[in-house]
Design a protein around this motif. Sequence first.
Motif, short mmCIF file in Angstrom:
data_model
loop_
_atom_site.label_atom_id
_atom_site.label_comp_id
_atom_site.label_asym_id
_atom_site.label_seq_id
_atom_site.Cartn_x
_atom_site.Cartn_y
_atom_site.Cartn_z
N TRP A 129 34.38 36.66 46.15
CA TRP A 129 33.96 37.26 44.89
C TRP A 129 35.03 37.18 43.86
CZ3 TRP A 129 35.77 41.49 42.01
CH2 TRP A 129 34.83 41.71 40.97
N GLU A 130 34.79 36.70 42.61
CA GLU A 130 35.93 36.85 41.60
C GLU A 130 35.33 37.46 40.38
OE1 GLU A 130 38.97 35.38 41.55
OE2 GLU A 130 38.66 34.80 43.73
N PRO A 131 36.43 38.17 39.80
CA PRO A 131 35.90 39.08 38.73
C PRO A 131 35.70 38.12 37.49
CG PRO A 131 37.88 39.50 39.17
CD PRO A 131 37.65 38.52 40.36
N SER A 132 34.77 38.57 36.53
CA SER A 132 34.68 38.17 35.39
C SER A 132 36.07 38.51 34.42
CB SER A 132 33.67 38.48 34.62
OG SER A 132 33.85 40.02 34.00
N ALA A 133 36.28 37.68 33.43
CA ALA A 133 37.41 37.99 32.64
C ALA A 133 37.90 39.03 32.27
CB ALA A 133 37.53 36.71 31.60
N ARG A 134 36.87 39.88 31.82
CA ARG A 134 36.97 41.18 31.34
C ARG A 134 37.15 42.06 32.54
NH1 ARG A 134 31.15 43.18 28.29
NH2 ARG A 134 29.66 42.37 30.14
N VAL A 135 36.33 42.11 33.33
CA VAL A 135 36.55 43.01 34.62
C VAL A 135 38.05 42.77 35.15
CG1 VAL A 135 35.74 43.64 36.83
CG2 VAL A 135 34.18 43.09 35.03
N ALA A 136 38.64 41.54 35.11
CA ALA A 136 39.93 41.24 35.53
C ALA A 136 41.01 41.94 34.79
CB ALA A 136 40.06 39.92 35.44
N ALA A 137 40.69 41.87 33.44
CA ALA A 137 41.52 42.44 32.66
C ALA A 137 41.46 43.93 32.34
CB ALA A 137 41.37 42.13 31.04
N LEU A 138 40.26 44.43 32.78
CA LEU A 138 40.27 45.82 32.74
C LEU A 138 40.54 46.69 34.31
CD1 LEU A 138 36.83 46.07 31.05
CD2 LEU A 138 38.89 47.02 30.00
N LEU A 139 40.28 45.96 35.30
CA LEU A 139 40.55 46.76 36.52
C LEU A 139 41.54 45.74 37.44
CD1 LEU A 139 37.01 48.08 37.08
CD2 LEU A 139 39.04 49.11 36.56
N PHE A 140 41.85 44.68 37.24
CA PHE A 140 42.66 43.90 38.13
C PHE A 140 44.17 43.49 37.32
CE2 PHE A 140 38.48 43.67 40.08
CZ PHE A 140 38.81 43.16 41.09
N THR A 141 44.25 44.23 36.43
CA THR A 141 45.39 44.09 35.64
C THR A 141 46.23 45.47 35.25
OG1 THR A 141 44.67 42.12 34.52
CG2 THR A 141 46.67 43.23 33.63
N ASP A 142 47.51 45.66 35.82
CA ASP A 142 47.87 47.01 35.66
C ASP A 142 48.36 47.17 34.22
OD1 ASP A 142 50.45 45.65 35.34
OD2 ASP A 142 51.03 46.04 37.36
N PHE A 143 49.18 48.23 33.83
CA PHE A 143 49.34 48.80 32.59
C PHE A 143 50.64 48.04 32.20
CE2 PHE A 143 46.34 51.77 33.85
CZ PHE A 143 45.61 51.99 32.82
N ASP A 144 51.19 47.56 32.99
CA ASP A 144 52.26 46.56 32.42
C ASP A 144 51.93 45.04 32.37
OD1 ASP A 144 54.22 48.61 32.67
OD2 ASP A 144 54.45 48.49 34.66
N GLY A 145 50.66 44.85 32.69
CA GLY A 145 50.30 43.43 32.43
C GLY A 145 50.28 42.60 33.73
N GLY A 146 50.84 43.15 34.78
CA GLY A 146 50.70 42.48 36.15
C GLY A 146 49.38 42.62 36.80
N THR A 147 49.48 41.77 37.91
CA THR A 147 48.22 41.69 38.94
C THR A 147 48.08 42.81 39.64
OG1 THR A 147 48.08 39.32 38.69
CG2 THR A 147 46.87 40.44 40.39
N ALA A 148 46.95 43.83 39.70
CA ALA A 148 46.83 44.62 40.70
C ALA A 148 45.64 44.87 41.15
CB ALA A 148 47.09 46.03 39.90
N GLY A 149 45.18 45.67 42.04
CA GLY A 149 43.94 45.79 42.61
C GLY A 149 43.10 47.02 41.95
N PRO A 150 41.72 47.16 41.60
CA PRO A 150 41.13 48.30 41.34
C PRO A 150 41.67 49.75 41.44
CG PRO A 150 39.56 46.27 41.71
CD PRO A 150 40.81 46.21 42.43
N ASP A 151 41.86 49.81 42.87
CA ASP A 151 42.29 51.01 43.27
C ASP A 151 43.50 51.67 42.86
OD1 ASP A 151 40.17 51.41 45.14
OD2 ASP A 151 41.37 50.72 46.82
N ASP A 152 44.62 50.55 42.53
CA ASP A 152 45.83 51.22 41.78
C ASP A 152 45.55 51.41 40.51
OD1 ASP A 152 47.31 50.97 44.35
OD2 ASP A 152 47.44 48.76 43.97
N VAL A 153 44.83 50.37 39.68
CA VAL A 153 44.41 50.64 38.47
C VAL A 153 43.90 51.76 37.94
CG1 VAL A 153 43.38 49.55 36.37
CG2 VAL A 153 44.40 48.07 37.81
N ILE A 154 42.84 52.44 39.02
CA ILE A 154 42.15 53.61 38.48
C ILE A 154 43.11 54.65 38.98
CG2 ILE A 154 40.32 54.92 39.48
CD1 ILE A 154 38.86 52.27 40.22
N ALA A 155 43.97 54.74 39.99
CA ALA A 155 44.83 55.79 40.33
C ALA A 155 45.82 55.86 38.92
CB ALA A 155 45.54 55.49 41.57
N ASP A 156 46.40 55.02 38.64
CA ASP A 156 47.46 54.80 37.44
C ASP A 156 46.93 55.47 36.11
OD1 ASP A 156 49.37 53.75 39.33
OD2 ASP A 156 49.03 51.70 38.62
#
Length: 236
Positions: free
Chosen positions: A8-35
């Motif tokens: 499974w690959e996220p859509s572009a907007r899901v990737a931007a919202l939940l697979f990208t951290d607040f510094d613009g790096g790649t991250a997993g949803p769990d980390d993004v949600i916690a941060d």
Amino acid sequence: MSDSTGPWEPSARVAALLFTDFDGGTAGPDDVIADALDGGYRERSEGLHNVLRDPGEDPVGRFLACVALTRWADPAGYEEVVRSAGAPAAVAWRGASCDRLHGQDDSFGVLADAVGDSADMVEERGTAAERLRAADASLSVADRVQFDRHISSLMRQDVVASCLATMRTAVDRGIARLGGERVPHDLGLQLALMTAAAHSVDDGWSRNTAHRLVEAKPGERALRELSDVMPDLRET
């Protein structure tokens, strides 16, 4: 969060919202949600609302949006949990998360974790009542869908006290299921965790129900949970 089944690959907007951290790096949803709990959720919530409401979005993406919003004590997340519990077999994202041991759907368990853990956000968001409604809706299907140990996330004192009537009904139905059909997941464990958690709120009901559950042969994991709270059950 458990891995979803299949590639499974996220859509572009899901990737931007939940697979990208607040510094613009790649991250997993769990980390993004916690941060995002420190306030970052504000800049991601509107986009996730749009994902959740979009029937054209991939179901896994919508599920992840629901998990994030629910963990952030957002009314839209809680509302989706309630809606989904109303017709669990019809939810498009069933199977979006599966347990690693048996490969069975545990999406409702993941949402239970989000509902339970969101207790630390409801004062800030003003959504304590919405959280309890989502918890009650989840518990109402505890005899029908797999939660496994995730059900413990809902066994906080405030939830148990508020949702005890729903828990009683679900446990009664679950005991009937154990005695009449083969259940593909460990229903006995779920029922035992609910019964044991009710011990501090309604000792009489909890003890009576524990004995009925033991008679239904709920399995070793369930028996251990019950005997940890009510050691005298070992003697029956």
